[in-house]
Design a protein around this motif. Structure first.
Motif, PDB file in Angstrom:
ATOM      1  N   LEU A 232       0.831  -1.211   0.000  1.00 12.21           N
ATOM      2  CA  LEU A 232       0.000   0.000   0.000  1.00 12.21           C
ATOM      3  C   LEU A 232       0.867   1.264   0.000  1.00 12.21           C
ATOM      4  O   LEU A 232       0.410   2.329   0.399  1.00 12.21           O
ATOM      5  N   ALA A 233       2.083   1.132  -0.469  1.00 11.12           N
ATOM      6  CA  ALA A 233       3.035   2.251  -0.406  1.00 11.12           C
ATOM      7  C   ALA A 233       2.570   3.471  -1.196  1.00 11.12           C
ATOM      8  O   ALA A 233       2.975   4.599  -0.892  1.00 11.12           O
ATOM      9  N   ASP A 234       1.742   3.272  -2.203  1.00  8.52           N
ATOM     10  CA  ASP A 234       1.296   4.393  -3.034  1.00  8.52           C
ATOM     11  C   ASP A 234      -0.020   5.001  -2.552  1.00  8.52           C
ATOM     12  O   ASP A 234      -0.578   5.887  -3.212  1.00  8.52           O
ATOM     13  N   VAL A 235      -0.518   4.538  -1.416  1.00  7.48           N
ATOM     14  CA  VAL A 235      -1.769   5.068  -0.870  1.00  7.48           C
ATOM     15  C   VAL A 235      -1.472   6.258   0.042  1.00  7.48           C
ATOM     16  O   VAL A 235      -0.660   6.154   0.956  1.00  7.48           O
ATOM     17  N   HIS A 236      -2.139   7.379  -0.213  1.00 14.69           N
ATOM     18  CA  HIS A 236      -1.945   8.594   0.585  1.00 14.69           C
ATOM     19  C   HIS A 236      -3.184   8.821   1.448  1.00 14.69           C
ATOM     20  O   HIS A 236      -4.305   8.847   0.937  1.00 14.69           O
ATOM     21  N   VAL A 237      -2.965   8.996   2.744  1.00 11.88           N
ATOM     22  CA  VAL A 237      -4.077   9.154   3.683  1.00 11.88           C
ATOM     23  C   VAL A 237      -4.239  10.614   4.080  1.00 11.88           C
ATOM     24  O   VAL A 237      -3.269  11.277   4.456  1.00 11.88           O
ATOM     25  N   VAL A 238      -5.474  11.098   3.991  1.00 12.50           N
ATOM     26  CA  VAL A 238      -5.829  12.413   4.525  1.00 12.50           C
ATOM     27  C   VAL A 238      -6.810  12.191   5.671  1.00 12.50           C
ATOM     28  O   VAL A 238      -7.871  11.603   5.474  1.00 12.50           O
ATOM     29  N   ILE A 239      -6.449  12.620   6.852  1.00 11.58           N
ATOM     30  CA  ILE A 239      -7.335  12.520   8.005  1.00 11.58           C
ATOM     31  C   ILE A 239      -8.366  13.641   7.918  1.00 11.58           C
ATOM     32  O   ILE A 239      -8.012  14.812   7.800  1.00 11.58           O
ATOM     33  N   VAL A 240      -9.637  13.277   7.939  1.00  6.84           N
ATOM     34  CA  VAL A 240     -10.724  14.262   7.890  1.00  6.84           C
ATOM     35  C   VAL A 240     -11.587  14.036   9.131  1.00  6.84           C
ATOM     36  O   VAL A 240     -12.214  12.992   9.279  1.00  6.84           O
ATOM     37  N   THR A 241     -11.622  15.017  10.026  1.00  8.11           N
ATOM     38  CA  THR A 241     -12.270  14.795  11.311  1.00  8.11           C
ATOM     39  C   THR A 241     -12.935  16.059  11.833  1.00  8.11           C
ATOM     40  O   THR A 241     -12.652  17.168  11.364  1.00  8.11           O
ATOM     41  N   THR A 242     -13.813  15.899  12.813  1.00 13.76           N
ATOM     42  CA  THR A 242     -14.431  17.062  13.469  1.00 13.76           C
ATOM     43  C   THR A 242     -13.544  17.572  14.591  1.00 13.76           C
ATOM     44  O   THR A 242     -13.797  18.634  15.143  1.00 13.76           O
ATOM     45  N   PHE A 243     -12.496  16.826  14.908  1.00 15.71           N
ATOM     46  CA  PHE A 243     -11.678  17.157  16.073  1.00 15.71           C
ATOM     47  C   PHE A 243     -10.405  17.885  15.648  1.00 15.71           C
ATOM     48  O   PHE A 243      -9.426  17.263  15.240  1.00 15.71           O
ATOM     49  N   GLU A 244     -10.416  19.211  15.727  1.00 17.80           N
ATOM     50  CA  GLU A 244      -9.262  20.012  15.312  1.00 17.80           C
ATOM     51  C   GLU A 244      -8.345  20.214  16.518  1.00 17.80           C
ATOM     52  O   GLU A 244      -8.168  21.319  17.025  1.00 17.80           O
ATOM     53  N   LEU A 245      -7.765  19.107  16.971  1.00 22.39           N
ATOM     54  CA  LEU A 245      -6.882  19.150  18.126  1.00 22.39           C
ATOM     55  C   LEU A 245      -5.458  18.835  17.688  1.00 22.39           C
ATOM     56  O   LEU A 245      -5.236  17.895  16.922  1.00 22.39           O
ATOM     57  N   ASP A 246      -4.512  19.601  18.189  1.00 26.34           N
ATOM     58  CA  ASP A 246      -3.132  19.404  17.777  1.00 26.34           C
ATOM     59  C   ASP A 246      -2.640  17.987  18.037  1.00 26.34           C
ATOM     60  O   ASP A 246      -1.847  17.446  17.275  1.00 26.34           O
ATOM     61  N   GLU A 247      -3.109  17.369  19.124  1.00 27.16           N
ATOM     62  CA  GLU A 247      -2.647  16.017  19.424  1.00 27.16           C
ATOM     63  C   GLU A 247      -3.005  15.064  18.293  1.00 27.16           C
ATOM     64  O   GLU A 247      -2.254  14.135  17.988  1.00 27.16           O
ATOM     65  N   TYR A 248      -4.163  15.298  17.649  1.00 27.61           N
ATOM     66  CA  TYR A 248      -4.553  14.434  16.544  1.00 27.61           C
ATOM     67  C   TYR A 248      -3.694  14.697  15.318  1.00 27.61           C
ATOM     68  O   TYR A 248      -3.389  13.776  14.565  1.00 27.61           O
ATOM     69  N   VAL A 249      -3.311  15.961  15.107  1.00 30.87           N
ATOM     70  CA  VAL A 249      -2.441  16.278  13.978  1.00 30.87           C
ATOM     71  C   VAL A 249      -1.120  15.545  14.140  1.00 30.87           C
ATOM     72  O   VAL A 249      -0.626  14.875  13.221  1.00 30.87           O
ATOM     73  N   VAL A 250      -0.519  15.656  15.315  1.00 28.23           N
ATOM     74  CA  VAL A 250       0.769  15.016  15.561  1.00 28.23           C
ATOM     75  C   VAL A 250       0.662  13.501  15.437  1.00 28.23           C
ATOM     76  O   VAL A 250       1.466  12.853  14.760  1.00 28.23           O
ATOM     77  N   ARG A 251      -0.353  12.919  16.059  1.00 31.71           N
ATOM     78  CA  ARG A 251      -0.510  11.466  16.008  1.00 31.71           C
ATOM     79  C   ARG A 251      -0.790  10.994  14.586  1.00 31.71           C
ATOM     80  O   ARG A 251      -0.287   9.946  14.160  1.00 31.71           O
ATOM     81  N   ALA A 252      -1.577  11.767  13.840  1.00 27.14           N
ATOM     82  CA  ALA A 252      -1.894  11.383  12.466  1.00 27.14           C
ATOM     83  C   ALA A 252      -0.651  11.391  11.592  1.00 27.14           C
ATOM     84  O   ALA A 252      -0.421  10.471  10.799  1.00 27.14           O
ATOM     85  N   VAL A 253       0.166  12.427  11.730  1.00 26.46           N
ATOM     86  CA  VAL A 253       1.391  12.510  10.921  1.00 26.46           C
ATOM     87  C   VAL A 253       2.364  11.416  11.313  1.00 26.46           C
ATOM     88  O   VAL A 253       2.980  10.766  10.461  1.00 26.46           O
ATOM     89  N   ARG A 254       2.507  11.192  12.608  1.00 26.89           N
ATOM     90  CA  ARG A 254       3.390  10.113  13.052  1.00 26.89           C
ATOM     91  C   ARG A 254       2.877   8.753  12.564  1.00 26.89           C
ATOM     92  O   ARG A 254       3.664   7.849  12.295  1.00 26.89           O
ATOM     93  N   ALA A 255       1.570   8.612  12.464  1.00 27.50           N
ATOM     94  CA  ALA A 255       0.990   7.349  12.007  1.00 27.50           C
ATOM     95  C   ALA A 255       1.224   7.121  10.522  1.00 27.50           C
ATOM     96  O   ALA A 255       1.190   5.987  10.046  1.00 27.50           O
ATOM     97  N   GLY A 256       1.467   8.201   9.767  1.00 29.68           N
ATOM     98  CA  GLY A 256       1.724   8.053   8.336  1.00 29.68           C
ATOM     99  C   GLY A 256       0.803   8.847   7.442  1.00 29.68           C
ATOM    100  O   GLY A 256       0.806   8.667   6.229  1.00 29.68           O
ATOM    101  N   ALA A 257      -0.002   9.756   8.012  1.00 29.59           N
ATOM    102  CA  ALA A 257      -0.925  10.537   7.186  1.00 29.59           C
ATOM    103  C   ALA A 257      -0.178  11.579   6.360  1.00 29.59           C
ATOM    104  O   ALA A 257       0.830  12.127   6.787  1.00 29.59           O
ATOM    105  N   ALA A 258      -0.701  11.836   5.167  1.00 32.08           N
ATOM    106  CA  ALA A 258      -0.114  12.845   4.286  1.00 32.08           C
ATOM    107  C   ALA A 258      -0.784  14.199   4.454  1.00 32.08           C
ATOM    108  O   ALA A 258      -0.344  15.188   3.880  1.00 32.08           O
TER     109      ALA A 258
END
Length: 220
Positions: A75-101
């Motif tokens: 799945l190396a060519d799959v790009h993930v965009v997190i779309v959420t109602t929760f605009e919290l910095d902790e989610y941004v950091v965790r999402a990027v660390r998890a591999g979100a683009a």
């Protein structure tokens, strides 16, 4: 054609995204899922380029599913965009660390959502300068050890310059203007840096630039 998968446990949200994206030239929604496990099954059966991923879902949340995608070479060519109602910095950091683009909130304007799909499919980062700055500051707080630049030993001095500017949130065109390069040359430098550092995408170059101390808090 950009192939998109939608992962959200709310049917109305998925229906809205599908209607919006299917109306666009060059974009097609090819898969839907209401949870992380289901998403993984579907995208392993049906190739996709971009996943629009909610965070809070049953049967494997969005951060877990993002980690699974990032860890799977198939799945190396799959790009993930997190779309959420929760605009919290902790989610941004965790999402990027998890591999979100990228990261968006659900009240994003429709045109911006479409643009996000196109930007991420092209391999670009999807973090506004404001979000990038907060992300970097949060990453600094989370660093346990002093910055270690040995990870950058394999890149040239010019590539370090380019990586520093990527870390500051500049686009390829902006990097080209800053360093008096052609946009194509700037893009080539970024691609080579990604290959040398085994970075999944541009967002991870931002993280790496910060974690190695190449970019420091308070950059302008």
């Amino acid at each position: 054609m950009i192939r998109v998968a939608l992962a959200d446990d709310q049917l109305l949200v998925r229906a809205g995204f599908r209607a919006l994206l299917d109306a666009e030239d060059g974009i097609e929604v090819v898969a839907e899922a209401s949870g992380g496990q289901e998403l993984l099954r579907r995208i392993r059966e049906t190739p996709v380029d971009v996943v629009l991923m909610d965070i809070r879902m049953p049967d494997g949340d969005g951060l877990w599913a993002t980690e699974q995608i990032a860890a799977d070479p198939a799945l190396a060519d799959v790009h993930v965009v997190i779309v959420t109602t929760f605009e919290l910095d902790e989610y941004v950091v965790r999402a990027v660390r998890a591999g979100a683009a990228g990261f968006l909130v659900k009240d994003t304007e429709p045109a911006d959502l479409v643009r996000a799909v196109r930007v991420v499919a092209a391999g670009e980062a999807l973090l506004s300068p404001g979000v990038t700055r907060r992300l970097l500051e949060r990453l600094t707080v989370g660093l346990r050890d002093a910055p270690d630049q040995r990870a950058l030993d394999g890149i040239t001095e010019r590539e370090r310059e380019v990586l520093r500017l990527v870390g500051q949130g500049l686009t390829n065109d902006e990097i080209a203007a800053r360093l008096f390069l052609s946009p194509l040359t700037a893009k080539t430098h970024v691609s080579r840096i990604m290959a040398k550092l085994h970075a999944r995408d541009r967002v991870h170059l931002v993280v790496l630039a910060y974690e190695t101390g190449l970019v420091a808090p308070g950059w302008q």
